[in-house]
Design a protein around this motif. Structure first.
Motif, short mmCIF file in Angstrom:
data_model
loop_
_atom_site.label_atom_id
_atom_site.label_comp_id
_atom_site.label_asym_id
_atom_site.label_seq_id
_atom_site.Cartn_x
_atom_site.Cartn_y
_atom_site.Cartn_z
N ILE A 247 0.81 -1.22 0.00
CA ILE A 247 0.00 0.00 0.00
C ILE A 247 0.85 1.28 0.00
N VAL B 223 -7.55 -0.20 -1.45
CA VAL B 223 -7.60 0.37 -2.80
C VAL B 223 -8.99 0.95 -3.06
N ARG C 244 -4.72 4.36 -3.47
CA ARG C 244 -3.86 3.25 -3.90
C ARG C 244 -4.39 2.73 -5.23
N THR D 248 -9.82 4.02 -0.55
CA THR D 248 -9.13 5.28 -0.82
C THR D 248 -9.57 5.90 -2.15
N ALA E 63 -0.69 -1.96 -6.72
CA ALA E 63 -0.92 -2.51 -5.38
C ALA E 63 -1.89 -3.69 -5.43
N ARG F 83 -0.92 8.41 6.60
CA ARG F 83 -0.70 9.26 5.42
C ARG F 83 -0.37 10.71 5.81
N THR G 240 0.90 4.61 -4.86
CA THR G 240 -0.31 5.34 -5.27
C THR G 240 -0.50 5.13 -6.76
#
Length: 618
Positions: free
Chosen positions: A136, A385, A351, A388, A355, A324, A139
């Motif tokens: 993770i 994933v 992400r 986000t 990933a 983050r 990005t």
């Protein structure tokens, strides 16, 4: 055959939906995969079977035995090679300390912070926890670009997010591959001396094969031992060959080999790099479309239930709202970024494809080896994933407004053409505080623009690469200034909505000069001056002058003089606050000229006293 065709059709449909609604493609792809896979089997299918069954179960399925694993491995190797191609070492040096720290300090914070959170919340082994955190880190531009494409931001903010995604994609993949290989050398056992030697072999063979064959491929292409029409498929065969060959010499070293191969080839001076990258990008779109529907469909409902609890929500919240922001604020400490800009960068961290893809591959591999907790890898990474991407896609624009980084007016200027005239104007605009970007297909013009410290992009206006460049989000003015009237008109028609919301202008043509009634509404500077006259004036008087204006009539009299004088071309009005306004070919229609305003023109210095004396004598 129906299932295979259905996957391809659904995959391309998902890509179209993503393009249409300006969302990352991974979102509809995974949702479709879950729908035709575990959700269909649990709720929609009468016989309890998946609509698409990736693995043959003696009754149905697309891939018998370990065929799915082989397909995923080869597909991921191509995607990782393409990611490696995009990593330019020179770009890491040039992007500035903030981005360099984000991909180093920020990655370290995520790596250790997310691993600790997974270990203590889910009680996973440290090995699986670190693999999860490594996955993770990434990005990726494929998720960042669609989210930020239509949010007008300061160039500093959009540049940080863009370059973080581009640079951390292959770096994060490399870290994940290394962690996985460290786990796999002695899966289920202790990390003995033998296991560490095996890990060393993986790193040695993977790096050596990748480095060697990258140079070999570059030599073959540069010597033209392969015809141009076979270049891309030969490169594809080379990548797959290196992956398999390295894997045979040191088991599990193939992925590392292709990442290194991509990085080395991407930093070479090969003239064929653009062609290879374009082909690999097109192939990756097809592979990603098939891959993520298959991977999501391969998840069983029981695996989804593993993470259907408060622990998943707690892990997600810690990663998004603690880890983050901590990484971003540590990385940007002492920089010129303001607190609200740091907050926005902290908020946007979706992400992406690498990933999810590597997580599925590693999950399948480790589970088959009996590694404890391996079944958590794929569903947990998929949740991060999806979560986000959904969070950022739906709230980034609103959050930008809330923290005050949303630009109410886009004042950046995009100049099509980087000739000497454009460079002169661009330099003047830049020194007066405007963000200016020059584009040209002529590499020599671009190099000269960069020597002046201007932002310049070597591109073709007929390609779509500009529309995906989030660093141009603050551009609201368009000036087409090439020597081709067709290109100027095309640029206006294509980019008016995206880059010319506040004004789109082009140079007038020779035909329009001769006919007063044909003065175009988007004409630039003057109806008496085209590209040729601009070039001549710039050659004779390569400087920009400013004249103080007294009132409206003074401005109009000066415009009359410039229309007659072939050595003076009006270009901007500078108001009393110092803001520049582009003059159109309808320059006589400019109103509201007041005290403190200036006329900015290109050409010879203007002797005000001499002109005043001549007017008195007349």
């Amino acid at each position: 055959m129906l299932e295979l065709a259905g996957i391809i059709i659904l995959g391309i449909l998902a890509q179209w939906v993503a393009w249409k609604f300006k969302i990352p493609a991974i979102l509809p792809l995974i949702l479709i995969g879950l729908l035709v896979g575990p959700i269909a089997a649990e709720f929609l299918s009468a016989d309890g079977h998946k609509w698409i069954e990736p693995i043959w179960n003696e009754e149905e399925g697309l891939f018998p035995g370990e065929s799915l694993f082989y397909f995923v491995s080869l597909a991921i190797s191509i995607i990782l090679f393409e990611g490696g191609l995009t990593l330019k070492l020179s770009e890491i040096k040039n992007v500035g300390p903030v981005i360099t720290k984000l991909i180093t300090v920020g990655s370290v914070v995520t790596f250790f912070g997310a691993a600790a959170a997974a270990f203590y919340i889910f009680d996973l082994s440290w090995e699986i926890s670190f693999l999860f955190s490594a996955l993770i880190i990434v990005t990726g531009p494929t998720v960042i670009t669609p989210i930020l494409r239509n949010i007008p931001l300061k160039k500093d903010v959009s540049a940080v997010l863009k370059w973080e995604g581009i640079l951390i994609d292959p770096i994060g993949a490399l870290v994940a591959v290394l962690v996985y290989e460290f786990i796999s050398v002695d899966a289920g056992g202790e990390f003995t001396k033998t296991a560490l030697i095996e890990f060393g072999k993986i790193v040695l063979f993977g790096s050596t094969f990748g480095f060697t064959f990258a140079h070999a491929l570059n030599l073959i292409l540069n010597k033209k031992w392969v015809p141009h029409y076979l270049m891309n498929v030969f490169s594809l065969a080379a990548v797959l060959g290196v992956f398999v060959l390295s894997d045979n010499f040191a088991h599990e070293s193939g992925l590392l080999a292709v990442v290194v191969m991509g990085m080395v080839l991407g930093n070479s001076n090969s003239p064929h790099l653009k062609d290879i990258l374009y082909f690999k990008e097109s192939l990756s779109v097809l592979l990603i479309s098939i891959l993520f529907i298959l991977l999501a469909a391969n998840i069983n409902f029981d695996e989804l239930l593993l993470i259907y609890n408060w622990k998943t929500a707690a892990l997600f919240l810690i990663i998004v709202f603690i880890i983050r922001p901590l990484g971003v604020f540590l990385s940007t400490y002492g920089s010129t970024l303001k607190t609200n800009e740091k907050l926005f960068i902290s908020w946007v961290g979706p992400r992406g494809i690498v990933a999810a893809g590597i997580a599925s591959l590693f999950g399948i591999k480790l589970a088959s080896k009996g590694v404890v907790d391996a079944e958590y890898i794929t569903p947990l990474v998929f949740v991060i994933v999806l979560g986000t991407v959904l969070l950022n896609a739906t709230t980034a624009r609103l959050f930008a407004r809330m923290v005050g980084v949303f630009l109410t007016k886009s004042n950046g200027i995009l100049i099509v053409g980087a000739s000497k005239v454009s460079r002169l104007l661009g330099h003047y605009l830049e020194t007066n505080g405007r963000h200016v970007v020059l584009i040209d297909s002529n590499q020599n013009n671009i190099a000269k623009a960069k020597e002046l410290g201007l932002e310049a992009i070597n591109t073709n206006i007929y390609s779509d690469s500009l529309t995906d460049n989030i660093e141009l989000n603050d551009v609201g003015y368009l000036m087409a200034m090439t020597g081709s009237s067709d290109i100027n008109k095309y640029a206006i028609n294509k980019f008016r909505d995206q880059f010319g919301e506040n004004g789109s202008f082009r140079l007038v043509t020779a035909d329009e000069i001769s006919k007063v009634k044909d003065n175009p509404k988007e004409g630039l500077f003057s109806q008496t001056d085209d590209y040729i006259s601009l070039t001549e004036v710039t050659r004779n008087f390569p400087s920009i002058q400013e004249i103080e204006l007294e009132d409206q009539s003074h401005y109009e009299s000066l415009i009359e003089i410039t229309n007659k004088d072939r050595e003076m071309i009006p270009i901007f009005i500078k108001d009393d606050s110092g803001e520049l306004h582009i003059i159109s070919s309808h320059n006589k229609e400019v109103k509201a000229i007041g005290q403190g305003f200036k006329l900015v023109y290109l050409g010879k210095p203007f002797d005000v006293e001499k002109v005043a004396k001549e007017e008195e004598e007349d």
